[in-house]
Motif scaffolding. Structure first.
Motif, short mmCIF file in Angstrom:
data_model
loop_
_atom_site.label_atom_id
_atom_site.label_comp_id
_atom_site.label_asym_id
_atom_site.label_seq_id
_atom_site.Cartn_x
_atom_site.Cartn_y
_atom_site.Cartn_z
N ASN A 3 -12.82 -11.82 -18.95
CA ASN A 3 -12.81 -10.36 -18.95
C ASN A 3 -11.77 -9.78 -17.99
N GLN A 4 -11.00 -10.68 -17.36
CA GLN A 4 -10.02 -10.22 -16.39
C GLN A 4 -8.92 -9.43 -17.09
N LYS A 5 -8.57 -8.29 -16.49
CA LYS A 5 -7.56 -7.43 -17.10
C LYS A 5 -6.16 -7.99 -16.87
N HIS A 6 -5.29 -7.78 -17.84
CA HIS A 6 -3.88 -8.10 -17.68
C HIS A 6 -3.32 -7.22 -16.57
N PRO A 7 -2.37 -7.74 -15.77
CA PRO A 7 -1.82 -6.94 -14.66
C PRO A 7 -1.36 -5.55 -15.07
N SER A 8 -0.81 -5.42 -16.27
CA SER A 8 -0.33 -4.11 -16.71
C SER A 8 -1.45 -3.14 -16.99
N GLU A 9 -2.69 -3.64 -17.09
CA GLU A 9 -3.83 -2.78 -17.38
C GLU A 9 -4.60 -2.39 -16.12
N ARG A 10 -4.19 -2.91 -14.97
CA ARG A 10 -4.92 -2.65 -13.74
C ARG A 10 -4.43 -1.37 -13.08
N PRO A 11 -5.34 -0.62 -12.47
CA PRO A 11 -4.91 0.59 -11.77
C PRO A 11 -4.15 0.25 -10.50
N TYR A 12 -3.43 1.21 -9.97
CA TYR A 12 -2.70 0.99 -8.74
C TYR A 12 -2.66 2.30 -7.96
N LEU A 13 -2.31 2.19 -6.69
CA LEU A 13 -2.28 3.35 -5.82
C LEU A 13 -1.20 4.34 -6.25
N LYS A 14 -1.46 5.62 -6.03
CA LYS A 14 -0.47 6.65 -6.26
C LYS A 14 0.22 6.97 -4.94
N THR A 15 1.53 6.83 -4.91
CA THR A 15 2.28 6.96 -3.66
C THR A 15 2.72 8.40 -3.42
N HIS A 16 2.45 8.89 -2.20
CA HIS A 16 2.95 10.19 -1.77
C HIS A 16 4.13 10.03 -0.82
N SER A 17 4.06 9.02 0.05
CA SER A 17 5.18 8.72 0.94
C SER A 17 5.10 7.25 1.34
N LEU A 18 6.23 6.69 1.75
CA LEU A 18 6.28 5.28 2.15
C LEU A 18 6.53 5.09 3.63
N GLN A 19 7.15 6.07 4.28
CA GLN A 19 7.38 5.98 5.72
C GLN A 19 7.00 7.31 6.37
N PRO A 20 5.78 7.45 6.84
CA PRO A 20 4.68 6.47 6.83
C PRO A 20 4.05 6.36 5.45
N GLU A 21 3.26 5.32 5.28
CA GLU A 21 2.67 5.02 3.98
C GLU A 21 1.44 5.89 3.73
#
Length: 356
Positions: A3-21
């Motif tokens: 039942n493991q999802k394919h990597p492309s189907e997994r959610p991920y964080l929404k980025t607002h800034s990277l420095q700082p994170e």
């Protein structure tokens, strides 16, 4: 079959800034009641600190009878407890304020939760002995940097009033979901303050200092303060307890659906007592129906999952609302309490869908 999802189907964080994170949790796709560390939102004022764990010690000093320096091993050997706690950035949903305010434009994902394990702060304070007149407990993090409004280097430092610091569920935590706290979330030690906005839960703890007056650091006296007026500081008060709130996870905003049965679901939470009721409207607030609470308890430190089965037969555009009420009879307002730094947004949650 897995039942493991394919990597492309997994959610991920929404980025607002990277420095700082600064990245938010994809809250609409969170199905578990404990958020995986990779999806736990990240809120930082500065770059990640440089730490040497091999010689890490926690200093406890100030207005105490016997200052102490504790190693991680000594802290690990103390009696511990595990509690399920949500952390919500006080700027969560800042994006929705009208008029707009400055700051990270968090939408609905600056909130996450899971199981924290650590030592009650009060047990460490017992080891040093508070002197008469002790008033606040100051927690300093290793993260530091320049502020745009002040010509000085500052570490992220906050204080707790004695009553909150001595609460049995205020923790010096070293594990999250039965694993060491990830470095980006405060390893090796972070404070966990249930029911307060997460600015109180200082990461990468450097030292703890007990003082006999009010702490006046910039992250206490300038930031994390409600300023009701745009041009002056009249009526200012500190940001502390989490407001009662809710978020619709499904359907998605602006989603196109077919006629028939649909599950409306989401989460609700509060910093006072526990969530008592969640109401749903599918007609922009003309009528309200009580949703089903799936994991209600009187603990109040984590969110409640709620759901409602919606049978829609008429095509058109619909505005769906969710409104939570807690055991202190605090209810989400129609309009949020506007403040110029954009803290504590908790207006009735709103999405729009189209039925075809």
């Amino acid at each position: 079959m897995s039942n493991q999802k394919h990597p492309s189907e997994r959610p991920y964080l929404k980025t607002h800034s990277l420095q700082p994170e600064n990245q938010e949790t994809p809250i609409q796709f969170i199905e578990n009641n404990h958020v995986h560390p990779k999806l736990f939102y990240r809120r930082n004022h500065f770059l990640f600190p440089q730490l040497s764990y091999s010689n890490y010690f926690l200093t406890i000093n100030g207005y105490v009878q016997k200052p102490r320096v504790l190693s991680l091993q000594e802290i690990y050997q103390l009696p511990s407890k595990t509690i399920k706690v949500l952390l919500e950035c006080s700027g969560n949903k800042r994006h929705f304020f009208k008029p707009k305010v400055f700051g990270e434009q968090w939408e609905k994902g600056a909130i996450s939760q899971g199981y924290w394990t650590g030592v009650p702060l009060r047990n460490l304070l017992d080891k040093v002995g508070l002197r008469n007149g002790a008033k606040e407990v100051v927690i300093e993090g290793y993260d530091f940097g320049e502020r745009s409004d002040l010509d000085h280097l500052y570490s992220f430092t906050r204080s707790l009033p004695l009553e909150k610091a001595l609460h049995p569920d205020t923790l010096i935590a070293y594990e999250y979901n039965n694993e060491p706290i990830p470095f980006k979330h405060g390893y090796p030690l972070r404070l966990i303050v249930p029911q307060w906005y997460a600015m109180a839960s200082v990461k990468w703890i450097k030292q703890i200092t007990i003082i006999d007056k009010e702490f006046a650091g910039p992250f206490q006296s300038i930031d994390y303060v409600y300023y009701p007026n745009k041009d002056d500081n009249e009526g200012a008060r500190p940001v502390t307890t989490i407001n009662v709130n809710s978020t619709i996870q499904k359907p998605l905003n602006r989603e196109i659906l077919n006629t028939g049965k649909h599950t409306i679901k989401g989460i609700a939470w509060t910093g006072t007592g526990f969530v008592k009721k969640v109401e749903i409207s599918t007609d922009n607030g003309d009528t309200w129906i009580t949703a089903n609470l799936e994991n209600q308890d009187t603990h109040g430190y984590d969110w409640v999952n709620w759901s409602f089965e919606w049978d829609v037969t008429k095509k058109g555009e619909y505005t769906i609302l969710s409104k939570a009420t807690d055991s202190a009879n605090r209810t989400q307002p129609k309009q949020p309490f506007w403040n110029r730094k954009g803290y504590g947004y908790n207006a009735i949650d709103t999405i729009h869908v189209k039925i075809e």
